[in-house]
Design a protein around this motif. Structure first.
Motif, PDB file in Angstrom:
ATOM      1  N   UNK A 308       0.694  -1.337   0.029  1.00  7.33           N
ATOM      2  CA  UNK A 308       0.117   0.064   0.105  1.00  7.33           C
ATOM      3  C   UNK A 308       0.969   1.539  -0.102  1.00  7.33           C
ATOM      4  N   UNK A 309       2.380   1.294   0.142  1.00  6.09           N
ATOM      5  CA  UNK A 309       2.977   2.471   0.447  1.00  6.09           C
ATOM      6  C   UNK A 309       4.184   2.210  -0.641  1.00  6.09           C
ATOM      7  N   UNK A 310       4.255   3.188  -1.368  1.00  2.00           N
ATOM      8  CA  UNK A 310       5.538   3.535  -2.084  1.00  2.00           C
ATOM      9  C   UNK A 310       6.701   3.782  -1.321  1.00  2.00           C
ATOM     10  N   UNK A 311       7.902   3.540  -1.968  1.00  2.00           N
ATOM     11  CA  UNK A 311       9.147   3.590  -1.341  1.00  2.00           C
ATOM     12  C   UNK A 311       9.391   5.096  -0.925  1.00  2.00           C
ATOM     13  N   UNK A 312       8.864   6.481  -1.850  1.00  2.00           N
ATOM     14  CA  UNK A 312       8.648   7.736  -1.541  1.00  2.00           C
ATOM     15  C   UNK A 312       7.878   7.932  -0.262  1.00  2.00           C
ATOM     16  N   UNK A 313       6.733   7.329  -0.155  1.00  2.00           N
ATOM     17  CA  UNK A 313       5.844   7.480   0.846  1.00  2.00           C
ATOM     18  C   UNK A 313       6.368   6.805   2.327  1.00  2.00           C
ATOM     19  N   UNK A 314       6.793   5.860   2.020  1.00  2.00           N
ATOM     20  CA  UNK A 314       7.331   5.115   3.317  1.00  2.00           C
ATOM     21  C   UNK A 314       8.699   5.625   3.866  1.00  2.00           C
ATOM     22  N   UNK A 315       9.558   6.304   3.046  1.00  2.00           N
ATOM     23  CA  UNK A 315      10.898   6.861   3.527  1.00  2.00           C
ATOM     24  C   UNK A 315      10.500   8.150   4.166  1.00  2.00           C
ATOM     25  N   UNK A 316       9.361   8.923   3.929  1.00  2.00           N
ATOM     26  CA  UNK A 316       9.192  10.032   4.542  1.00  2.00           C
ATOM     27  C   UNK A 316       8.586   9.762   6.095  1.00  2.00           C
ATOM     28  N   UNK A 317       7.688   8.772   5.974  1.00  2.00           N
ATOM     29  CA  UNK A 317       7.164   8.251   6.921  1.00  2.00           C
ATOM     30  C   UNK A 317       8.195   7.812   8.094  1.00  2.00           C
ATOM     31  N   UNK A 318       9.118   7.270   7.560  1.00  2.00           N
ATOM     32  CA  UNK A 318      10.237   6.687   8.456  1.00  2.00           C
ATOM     33  C   UNK A 318      11.164   7.850   8.960  1.00  2.00           C
ATOM     34  N   UNK A 319      11.509   8.691   8.076  1.00  2.00           N
ATOM     35  CA  UNK A 319      12.143   9.828   8.490  1.00  2.00           C
ATOM     36  C   UNK A 319      11.345  10.517   9.733  1.00  2.00           C
ATOM     37  N   UNK A 320      10.117  10.982   9.471  1.00  2.04           N
ATOM     38  CA  UNK A 320       9.455  11.553  10.315  1.00  2.04           C
ATOM     39  C   UNK A 320       9.337  10.764  11.766  1.00  2.04           C
ATOM     40  N   UNK A 321       9.362   9.426  11.746  1.00  2.00           N
ATOM     41  CA  UNK A 321       9.247   8.765  12.891  1.00  2.00           C
ATOM     42  C   UNK A 321      10.667   8.813  13.656  1.00  2.00           C
ATOM     43  N   UNK A 322      11.716   8.725  13.116  1.00  2.00           N
ATOM     44  CA  UNK A 322      13.217   8.736  13.611  1.00  2.00           C
ATOM     45  C   UNK A 322      13.156  10.378  14.156  1.00  2.00           C
TER      46      UNK A 322
END
Length: 345
Positions: A308-322
């Motif tokens: 459900x998640x593109x790599x662009x979307x997932x990386x942004x969510x991951x950066x925000x989480x860290x």
């Protein structure tokens, strides 16, 4: 369902625990709490009446027998493993002991439990593995479930061995198993020695961002929460004795992945931008596989699953989480080996 998850305090295992509890399943988390595990990873699931924890090592057969007899799960999801390729180069013994002998113990304990319970038709043993067992691809092609095994590192060889054991226990003893082989995972709670969190945390601290070789190695990136969703689906509905490749359908070179993370850091944490200036090419790891790519046709067509998640979307969510969870990752930087170059041979 009652699901027993081995390695449930690790990166992927904890995502399975969180999602399973959120969906109303009862979950037993079995984890040895080695260097890469953290009970904080299960988040709010730890507060649920549906969750319980057993501190045990899959190399200890007696503990496994006790836990299975006590909790009587419907499904065993076996994720516990040593998984860092660089560490496997420096210390392969731990990978054989955990990934091969540990899986053997899990299979024997599960078989004994299944027999004692009268071989219930609803019981399943789900073994979670990696696409690295298939070796390295050229510029074209994808891994399918029938691709020949060709592991190139002590880690991938140990996981290949565990896969073969699981299939043998199904064919020889009739143990009801399903298998999955996944592509590279990333997302929240990723232990900070792996590529994605390394890039984020190096950029955050203004340190050099190491990229192995020329950065041209290609991986198919799978957001960990998508992976957890697929794993629960296979555990419940996959055909017995069948394997399913799970990919993110996001092939990216390492250098492009790093630059994408740096671009997100420039926007979300402008201090130190442009963060791509921190990229430094370093000596490649021995036996570094050039390209992985998953053909997801089987799981898409048979189980109607797709990421459900593109790599662009997932990386942004991951950066925000860290950026929002320094209290989680800061203590982990003090654990053995973290922040050091490993696996140089």
């Amino acid at each position: 369902m009652k699901i027993l998850v081995t390695g449930g305090a690790g990166f992927i295992g904890s995502a399975v625990v969180r999602l399973a509890v959120a969906r109303g399943h009862e979950v037993v988390n079995v984890d040895a709490l080695t260097y890469a595990a953290d009970l904080r990873n299960v988040g709010d699931a730890a507060d649920s009446d549906l969750y319980s924890f057993e501190h045990a090592d899959i190399r200890d057969r007696g503990s496994l027998d006790r836990i299975l007899a006590t909790h009587r799960p419907d499904i065993v999801m076996h994720l516990a493993a040593e998984s860092h390729v660089d560490r496997s180069i420096d210390g392969p013994a731990a990978f054989i002991e955990t990934n091969v002998i540990g899986t053997f113990n899990m299979l024997e304990a599960a078989r004994a439990y299944w027999d004692r319970e009268g071989r219930p038709e609803t019981f399943r043993f789900h073994h979670i593995s990696t696409d690295e067992v298939f070796g390295s691809l050229g510029e074209t092609g994808q891994f399918t479930e029938t691709t020949a095994y060709d592991p190139r590192s002590p880690y991938s060889a140990s996981k290949a061995g565990s896969d073969h054991l699981v299939r043998a226990w199904h064919e020889t003893y009739g143990l009801p198993v399903v298998l999955t082989n996944c592509s590279n995972n990333y997302g929240p709670y990723h232990f900070p020695e792996k590529l994605v969190p390394v890039v984020i945390l190096k950029a955050l601290s203004g340190q050099s961002i190491p990229v192995y070789g020329d950065g041209g190695n290609v991986r198919d990136w799978l957001f960990v929460e998508d992976h957890a969703d697929a794993l629960l689906l296979v555990a419940e509905k996959g055909d017995l004795g069948r394997s399913y490749n799970i990919g993110g359908e996001n092939e990216v070179t390492n250098i492009d992945l790093v630059r994408t993370i740096c671009a997100h850091m420039d926007e979300l944490h402008p201090e130190g931008a442009p963060h791509a200036d921190l990229i430094t090419f370093v000596t490649d790891r021995p036996g570094h596989d050039r390209r992985y790519a998953i053909d997801p046709t089987r799981i898409r067509s048979e189980l109607d699953w797709k990421p459900s998640v593109t790599v662009e979307q997932g990386l942004r969510r991951t950066v925000e989480w860290y950026l929002a969870n320094r209290d989680w990752w800061q203590p982990l930087l003090e654990r053995e080996g973290v922040g050091k170059r490993l696996g140089t041979g």
